[in-house]
Design a protein around this motif. Structure first.
Motif, PDB file in Angstrom:
ATOM      1  N   GLY A  69       8.708 -16.554  -8.797  1.00 55.65           N
ATOM      2  CA  GLY A  69       9.748 -15.928  -9.772  1.00 55.65           C
ATOM      3  C   GLY A  69       9.157 -14.206  -9.757  1.00 55.65           C
ATOM      4  O   GLY A  69       9.777 -13.520 -10.583  1.00 55.65           O
ATOM      5  N   SER A  70       8.027 -13.895  -9.289  1.00 50.25           N
ATOM      6  CA  SER A  70       7.566 -12.573  -9.399  1.00 50.25           C
ATOM      7  C   SER A  70       8.484 -11.763  -8.406  1.00 50.25           C
ATOM      8  O   SER A  70       9.013 -12.222  -7.492  1.00 50.25           O
ATOM      9  N   ASP A  71       8.111 -10.179  -8.434  1.00 52.66           N
ATOM     10  CA  ASP A  71       9.050  -9.518  -7.779  1.00 52.66           C
ATOM     11  C   ASP A  71       8.352  -9.750  -6.216  1.00 52.66           C
ATOM     12  O   ASP A  71       9.121  -9.464  -5.143  1.00 52.66           O
ATOM     13  N   ALA A  72       7.291 -10.236  -5.985  1.00 56.52           N
ATOM     14  CA  ALA A  72       6.794 -10.665  -4.633  1.00 56.52           C
ATOM     15  C   ALA A  72       7.317 -12.014  -4.108  1.00 56.52           C
ATOM     16  O   ALA A  72       6.733 -12.408  -2.847  1.00 56.52           O
ATOM     17  N   ASP A  73       8.139 -12.615  -4.899  1.00 52.03           N
ATOM     18  CA  ASP A  73       8.404 -14.134  -4.406  1.00 52.03           C
ATOM     19  C   ASP A  73       9.478 -14.068  -3.553  1.00 52.03           C
ATOM     20  O   ASP A  73      10.263 -14.799  -3.558  1.00 52.03           O
ATOM     21  N   THR A  74       9.351 -12.953  -2.532  1.00 47.44           N
ATOM     22  CA  THR A  74      10.306 -13.225  -1.432  1.00 47.44           C
ATOM     23  C   THR A  74       9.793 -12.697  -0.250  1.00 47.44           C
ATOM     24  O   THR A  74       8.683 -11.903  -0.225  1.00 47.44           O
ATOM     25  N   MET A  75       9.944 -13.189   1.165  1.00 47.19           N
ATOM     26  CA  MET A  75       9.252 -12.737   2.162  1.00 47.19           C
ATOM     27  C   MET A  75       9.451 -11.380   2.455  1.00 47.19           C
ATOM     28  O   MET A  75       8.630 -10.569   2.773  1.00 47.19           O
ATOM     29  N   ALA A  76      10.797 -10.681   1.970  1.00 45.90           N
ATOM     30  CA  ALA A  76      10.967  -9.316   2.378  1.00 45.90           C
ATOM     31  C   ALA A  76      10.088  -8.374   1.254  1.00 45.90           C
ATOM     32  O   ALA A  76       9.459  -7.538   1.790  1.00 45.90           O
ATOM     33  N   ASN A  77      10.016  -9.095   0.389  1.00 51.30           N
ATOM     34  CA  ASN A  77       9.044  -7.971  -0.630  1.00 51.30           C
ATOM     35  C   ASN A  77       7.452  -8.383  -0.357  1.00 51.30           C
ATOM     36  O   ASN A  77       6.738  -7.339  -0.352  1.00 51.30           O
ATOM     37  N   SER A  78       7.267  -9.512   0.029  1.00 53.09           N
ATOM     38  CA  SER A  78       5.908  -9.607   0.737  1.00 53.09           C
ATOM     39  C   SER A  78       5.266  -8.668   1.770  1.00 53.09           C
ATOM     40  O   SER A  78       4.324  -8.314   1.901  1.00 53.09           O
ATOM     41  N   LEU A  79       6.357  -8.507   2.590  1.00 57.44           N
ATOM     42  CA  LEU A  79       6.192  -7.675   3.846  1.00 57.44           C
ATOM     43  C   LEU A  79       6.350  -6.035   3.355  1.00 57.44           C
ATOM     44  O   LEU A  79       5.502  -5.267   3.964  1.00 57.44           O
ATOM     45  N   ASP A  80       7.372  -5.779   2.610  1.00 58.37           N
ATOM     46  CA  ASP A  80       7.571  -4.504   2.381  1.00 58.37           C
ATOM     47  C   ASP A  80       7.214  -3.928   1.176  1.00 58.37           C
ATOM     48  O   ASP A  80       7.134  -2.578   0.845  1.00 58.37           O
ATOM     49  N   GLY A  81       6.786  -4.709   0.315  1.00 59.61           N
ATOM     50  CA  GLY A  81       6.341  -4.286  -1.311  1.00 59.61           C
ATOM     51  C   GLY A  81       4.813  -4.250  -1.396  1.00 59.61           C
ATOM     52  O   GLY A  81       4.130  -3.679  -0.501  1.00 59.61           O
ATOM     53  N   GLN A  82       4.449  -4.720  -2.480  1.00 60.94           N
ATOM     54  CA  GLN A  82       3.002  -4.389  -2.888  1.00 60.94           C
ATOM     55  C   GLN A  82       1.914  -5.145  -2.017  1.00 60.94           C
ATOM     56  O   GLN A  82       0.848  -4.523  -1.955  1.00 60.94           O
ATOM     57  N   LEU A  83       2.089  -6.180  -1.397  1.00 59.28           N
ATOM     58  CA  LEU A  83       1.282  -6.839  -0.701  1.00 59.28           C
ATOM     59  C   LEU A  83       1.097  -6.100   0.763  1.00 59.28           C
ATOM     60  O   LEU A  83      -0.193  -6.131   1.304  1.00 59.28           O
ATOM     61  N   SER A  84       1.879  -5.353   1.533  1.00 57.57           N
ATOM     62  CA  SER A  84       1.758  -4.676   2.486  1.00 57.57           C
ATOM     63  C   SER A  84       0.670  -3.457   2.453  1.00 57.57           C
ATOM     64  O   SER A  84       0.069  -3.336   3.467  1.00 57.57           O
ATOM     65  N   SER A  85       0.427  -3.131   1.178  1.00 57.48           N
ATOM     66  CA  SER A  85      -0.526  -2.160   1.254  1.00 57.48           C
ATOM     67  C   SER A  85      -1.938  -2.731   0.848  1.00 57.48           C
ATOM     68  O   SER A  85      -2.930  -2.045   1.026  1.00 57.48           O
ATOM     69  N   ASP A  86      -2.004  -3.996   0.851  1.00 59.12           N
ATOM     70  CA  ASP A  86      -3.446  -4.503   0.228  1.00 59.12           C
ATOM     71  C   ASP A  86      -3.829  -5.429   1.439  1.00 59.12           C
ATOM     72  O   ASP A  86      -4.887  -5.982   1.163  1.00 59.12           O
ATOM     73  N   ILE A  87      -3.283  -5.662   2.615  1.00 61.48           N
ATOM     74  CA  ILE A  87      -3.592  -6.695   3.474  1.00 61.48           C
ATOM     75  C   ILE A  87      -4.178  -5.624   4.956  1.00 61.48           C
ATOM     76  O   ILE A  87      -3.588  -4.717   5.206  1.00 61.48           O
ATOM     77  N   SER A  88      -4.596  -6.656   5.936  1.00 57.49           N
ATOM     78  CA  SER A  88      -4.821  -5.867   7.060  1.00 57.49           C
ATOM     79  C   SER A  88      -3.956  -5.874   7.980  1.00 57.49           C
ATOM     80  O   SER A  88      -2.892  -6.575   7.869  1.00 57.49           O
ATOM     81  N   MET A  89      -4.172  -5.157   8.917  1.00 58.79           N
ATOM     82  CA  MET A  89      -3.116  -5.068  10.078  1.00 58.79           C
ATOM     83  C   MET A  89      -2.741  -6.441  10.835  1.00 58.79           C
ATOM     84  O   MET A  89      -1.607  -6.906  11.020  1.00 58.79           O
ATOM     85  N   GLU A  91      -3.465  -9.416   9.315  1.00 58.11           N
ATOM     86  CA  GLU A  91      -2.454 -10.311   8.429  1.00 58.11           C
ATOM     87  C   GLU A  91      -1.213  -9.862   8.262  1.00 58.11           C
ATOM     88  O   GLU A  91      -0.196 -10.775   8.251  1.00 58.11           O
ATOM     89  N   SER A  92      -0.966  -8.578   8.462  1.00 56.07           N
ATOM     90  CA  SER A  92       0.498  -8.060   8.292  1.00 56.07           C
ATOM     91  C   SER A  92       1.404  -8.417   9.374  1.00 56.07           C
ATOM     92  O   SER A  92       2.423  -8.845   9.552  1.00 56.07           O
ATOM     93  N   ALA A  93       0.856  -8.441  10.600  1.00 53.51           N
ATOM     94  CA  ALA A  93       1.236  -8.935  11.695  1.00 53.51           C
ATOM     95  C   ALA A  93       1.511 -10.652  11.664  1.00 53.51           C
ATOM     96  O   ALA A  93       2.499 -10.898  12.308  1.00 53.51           O
ATOM     97  N   ARG A  94       0.706 -11.196  11.138  1.00 57.98           N
ATOM     98  CA  ARG A  94       0.879 -12.666  10.996  1.00 57.98           C
ATOM     99  C   ARG A  94       2.159 -12.933   9.931  1.00 57.98           C
ATOM    100  O   ARG A  94       2.952 -13.595  10.316  1.00 57.98           O
ATOM    101  N   LEU A  95       2.337 -12.175   9.058  1.00 62.59           N
ATOM    102  CA  LEU A  95       3.256 -12.169   8.177  1.00 62.59           C
ATOM    103  C   LEU A  95       4.719 -11.942   8.996  1.00 62.59           C
ATOM    104  O   LEU A  95       5.708 -12.411   8.520  1.00 62.59           O
ATOM    105  N   GLN A  96       4.569 -10.876   9.631  1.00 66.17           N
ATOM    106  CA  GLN A  96       5.763 -10.500  10.530  1.00 66.17           C
ATOM    107  C   GLN A  96       6.390 -11.583  11.349  1.00 66.17           C
ATOM    108  O   GLN A  96       7.762 -12.003  11.522  1.00 66.17           O
TER     109      GLN A  96
END
Length: 206
Positions: A69-89, A91-96
């Motif tokens: 239910g949080s703002d990050a609780d969608t894949m789009a937000n996970s990739l483009d929002g707060q998580l993207s600045s906190d993870i490695s390249m 991990e970001s590639a895995r998410l994509q």
């Protein structure tokens, strides 16, 4: 987790969900594997290209830390929002890759024209004037655990039938037999990458 997970309903979706319930195996008949005219019992995983399957099985662990239910609780937000600045390249590639697999319309070319038997849940699209189902999606699961997305298009099969039927319950799975086609269908209820010319429909049993 809802009981609405089928045999063959994405062993990988249990990984996607982070759920612990085990999936039942859909047995391969082993008969007529080299004949396109023989019915082949298939697992939903058989519909996935190898790299899509690998991407879905490689579910990024950080998704399990997202609060429902949080703002990050969608894949789009996970990739483009707060998580993207906190993870490695990496991990970001895995998410994509994972996100791409969740929306993939890519298919197994060798299954075009194959006669198959597969279990699934009916999602009605259209009815006749007697409220019998004439058009529907077949999906591998009904119900969800936390963070389970809808099935990817290449895990949804579109079907249209001449012998309309009454759907007693959307929670009751069925077996379908017929000829599989590589055909996309997109409407307000969802998008499918496969279509089935239905020859036989019966209640699900193990």
């Amino acid at each position: 987790m809802n009981k609405g997970f089928l045999p063959g309903s994405l062993l990988l979706l249990l990984l996607v969900a982070g759920c612990t319930d085990s999936s039942l195996a859909t047995a391969d008949t082993g008969e007529g594997q080299n004949s396109r005219h023989a019915i082949r019992e298939v697992d939903w995983i058989d519909l996935l290209p190898d790299d899509d399957l690998a991407a879905l099985e490689d579910r990024p662990a950080l998704l399990d830390s997202i609060e429902e239910g949080s703002d990050a609780d969608t894949m789009a937000n996970s990739l483009d929002g707060q998580l993207s600045s906190d993870i490695s390249m990496e991990e970001s590639a895995r998410l994509q890759r994972y996100q791409a697999a969740l929306t993939s319309t890519r298919t197994r070319q060798e299954l075009d024209g194959a006669r198959i038997r597969i279990p699934g849940f009916v999602v009605p699209i259209n009815f006749d004037d007697q409220q019998r189902v004439t058009e529907f999606f077949l999906v591998p699961f009904f119900g969800a655990c936390i963070h389970v997305p809808p099935p990817p298009p290449n895990q949804i099969i579109y079907a249209q039938v001449d012998d309309a039927f009454v759907l007693e319950s959307i929670f009751d799975p069925v077996w379908l037999e017929g000829t599989l086609h590589l055909q996309e269908n997109d409407n307000g209820l969802g998008q499918s990458a496969y279509a089935l010319t239905v020859e036989k429909r019966e209640a699900y049993y193990q």
